[in-house]
Design an enzyme around this catalytic site. Structure first.
Site, PDB file in Angstrom:
ATOM      1  N   ASP A 172      -1.916 -18.764 -24.614  1.00 33.81           N
ATOM      2  CA  ASP A 172      -1.182 -18.393 -23.590  1.00 33.81           C
ATOM      3  C   ASP A 172      -1.428 -16.777 -23.295  1.00 33.81           C
ATOM      4  O   ASP A 172      -1.623 -16.042 -24.183  1.00 33.81           O
ATOM      5  CB  ASP A 172       0.318 -18.777 -23.964  1.00 33.81           C
ATOM      6  CG  ASP A 172       0.399 -20.328 -23.873  1.00 33.81           C
ATOM      7  OD1 ASP A 172      -0.284 -21.020 -23.556  1.00 33.81           O
ATOM      8  OD2 ASP A 172       1.565 -20.636 -24.756  1.00 33.81           O
ATOM      9  N   TYR A 217      -0.428 -19.989 -37.091  1.00 32.52           N
ATOM     10  CA  TYR A 217       0.307 -18.954 -36.099  1.00 32.52           C
ATOM     11  C   TYR A 217       1.377 -18.284 -36.843  1.00 32.52           C
ATOM     12  O   TYR A 217       1.963 -18.897 -37.627  1.00 32.52           O
ATOM     13  CB  TYR A 217       0.786 -19.776 -34.935  1.00 32.52           C
ATOM     14  CG  TYR A 217      -0.191 -20.448 -34.171  1.00 32.52           C
ATOM     15  CD1 TYR A 217      -0.845 -19.996 -32.960  1.00 32.52           C
ATOM     16  CD2 TYR A 217      -0.680 -21.662 -34.272  1.00 32.52           C
ATOM     17  CE1 TYR A 217      -1.670 -20.431 -32.127  1.00 32.52           C
ATOM     18  CE2 TYR A 217      -1.480 -22.571 -33.740  1.00 32.52           C
ATOM     19  CZ  TYR A 217      -2.241 -21.464 -32.611  1.00 32.52           C
ATOM     20  OH  TYR A 217      -2.867 -22.554 -31.751  1.00 32.52           O
ATOM     21  N   ASP A 233       8.926 -20.208 -23.336  1.00 29.81           N
ATOM     22  CA  ASP A 233       8.532 -19.055 -23.747  1.00 29.81           C
ATOM     23  C   ASP A 233       9.124 -18.006 -23.211  1.00 29.81           C
ATOM     24  O   ASP A 233      10.024 -18.101 -22.116  1.00 29.81           O
ATOM     25  CB  ASP A 233       7.122 -18.738 -24.005  1.00 29.81           C
ATOM     26  CG  ASP A 233       6.433 -18.688 -22.554  1.00 29.81           C
ATOM     27  OD1 ASP A 233       7.192 -18.319 -21.687  1.00 29.81           O
ATOM     28  OD2 ASP A 233       5.204 -18.904 -22.564  1.00 29.81           O
ATOM     29  N   ARG A 285       5.245 -23.748 -28.793  1.00 26.46           N
ATOM     30  CA  ARG A 285       6.443 -23.527 -27.929  1.00 26.46           C
ATOM     31  C   ARG A 285       7.288 -24.742 -27.917  1.00 26.46           C
ATOM     32  O   ARG A 285       8.389 -24.666 -28.235  1.00 26.46           O
ATOM     33  CB  ARG A 285       5.954 -23.353 -26.616  1.00 26.46           C
ATOM     34  CG  ARG A 285       5.365 -21.793 -26.067  1.00 26.46           C
ATOM     35  CD  ARG A 285       4.967 -22.012 -24.737  1.00 26.46           C
ATOM     36  NE  ARG A 285       3.964 -22.572 -24.665  1.00 26.46           N
ATOM     37  CZ  ARG A 285       3.557 -23.481 -23.483  1.00 26.46           C
ATOM     38  NH1 ARG A 285       4.417 -23.235 -22.578  1.00 26.46           N
ATOM     39  NH2 ARG A 285       2.282 -24.114 -23.515  1.00 26.46           N
TER      40      ARG A 285
END
Length: 311
Positions: free
Chosen positions: A47, A75, A89, A181
């Site tokens: 993203d 992550y 987000d 997310r």
């Protein structure tokens, strides 16, 4: 007459440190122009808000990029509690606000444990998945919502790094197709207060870690094209997890002309893939057939001269 491709025939893999604010495709095009490369592609979209490891494949490496798309990822993310956004987000609009309960580390760990292993995820509308030829995020920006199929993904580990009254930080290792997310939203829902992510950084994809990443200023500071290309990893790093098989020049010639060869390797299972080499030169991948036969699967654009020991 075939149209000549512009640019240089650059081959290899770059581990790039994506900055915040740019899309993966914008970064890809900037790096491709910097390398003057004929062909390039990235492996796994990040993203615009996200940073970190974005492997970029040049030339022949693009033939094997799918092996990274299917790889596990690691992550690090920051999760804000008490607010739900339309995108999941910090770049989205807040659509819900809830009081955040007082949570200690044990309570957080207990909820996180519920998301270890195989879980079902509903892909977010703000994603690059397509519906009837259009990307979901395009529909989401128009205020539209469409039905999406639930996906089965795996969270191998979700390690709590820090927490405070507003949220917490996680390091997660997940299977392909996992949306961080969505994971944060689901955790927030389980805590009863909602959540969204405010930071996301990819640390690892498949065998590659962030330790070897290069950023745009570093690449732009290199003096010339040879210096830039010296930073690339070889094409076959994308398939190092597969067994290797050496062939002679005559066999290489047959493979590169689309013909199968005989290989007495009892340790290779029928239907599996193998890396093919001739005199340490990577030729591509072959498929193991029954009765010790190897058929070409995906090969480099390499000419072969049979019988003289050269490839």
């Amino acid at each position: 007459m075939a149209r000549r491709r512009r640019g240089l025939p650059v081959d290899g893999v770059l581990l790039f440190d994506k900055p915040q604010g740019a899309s993966s495709n914008q970064i890809l095009q900037r790096v491709r122009r910097l390398f003057q490369a004929q062909k390039a592609g990235h492996t796994g979209t990040l993203d615009p808000m996200a940073t970190g490891l974005l492997p970029i494949c040049f030339g022949e490496a693009t033939k094997f990029s799918s092996h990274l798309l299917d790889a596990d990822k690691v992550y690090r993310t920051r999760v804000k509690l008490g607010e739900v956004t339309d995108s999941g987000d910090a770049e989205g609009e807040v659509i819900e606000r809830h009081a955040v309960p007082v949570l200690d580390e044990a309570q957080l760990e207990a909820v996180l444990a519920r998301f270890h292993g195989e879980i079902d995820q509903l892909p977010p509308m703000y994603s690059a998945l397509k519906h009837q030829g259009r990307k979901l995020y395009e529909l989401a920006r128009e205020g539209k919502t469409v039905e999406r199929a639930v996906r089965r993904v795996t969270v191998y580990d979700a390690r709590l790094l820090a927490h405070d009254a507003e949220g917490f930080e996680l390091e997660v290792r997940v299977s392909k197709g996992t949306y961080i997310r969505t994971l944060a939203e689901d955790i927030g829902r389980a805590l009863g207060c909602g959540a969204h992510i405010t930071a996301l950084r990819r640390l690892k994809t498949g065998p590659f870690s962030g330790e070897a990443m290069l950023d745009l200023p570093t690449l732009e500071a290199l003096e010339d094209q040879p210096a830039r290309e010296a930073k690339l990893m070889p094409v076959d790093v994308l398939v190092e997890h597969l067994p290797a098989l050496g062939v002679d020049a005559e066999q290489a010639g047959r493979l590169l002309h689309g013909q199968p060869i005989r290989a007495e390797r009892r340790d290779l299972a029928t239907g599996s893939l193998a890396r093919l080499y001739c005199d340490e030169t990577f030729l591509g991948l072959g498929t193991v057939k029954a009765a010790g036969e190897i058929a070409p699967r995906r090969l480099l654009n390499t000419s072969a001269v049979a019988g003289d020991g050269r490839v």
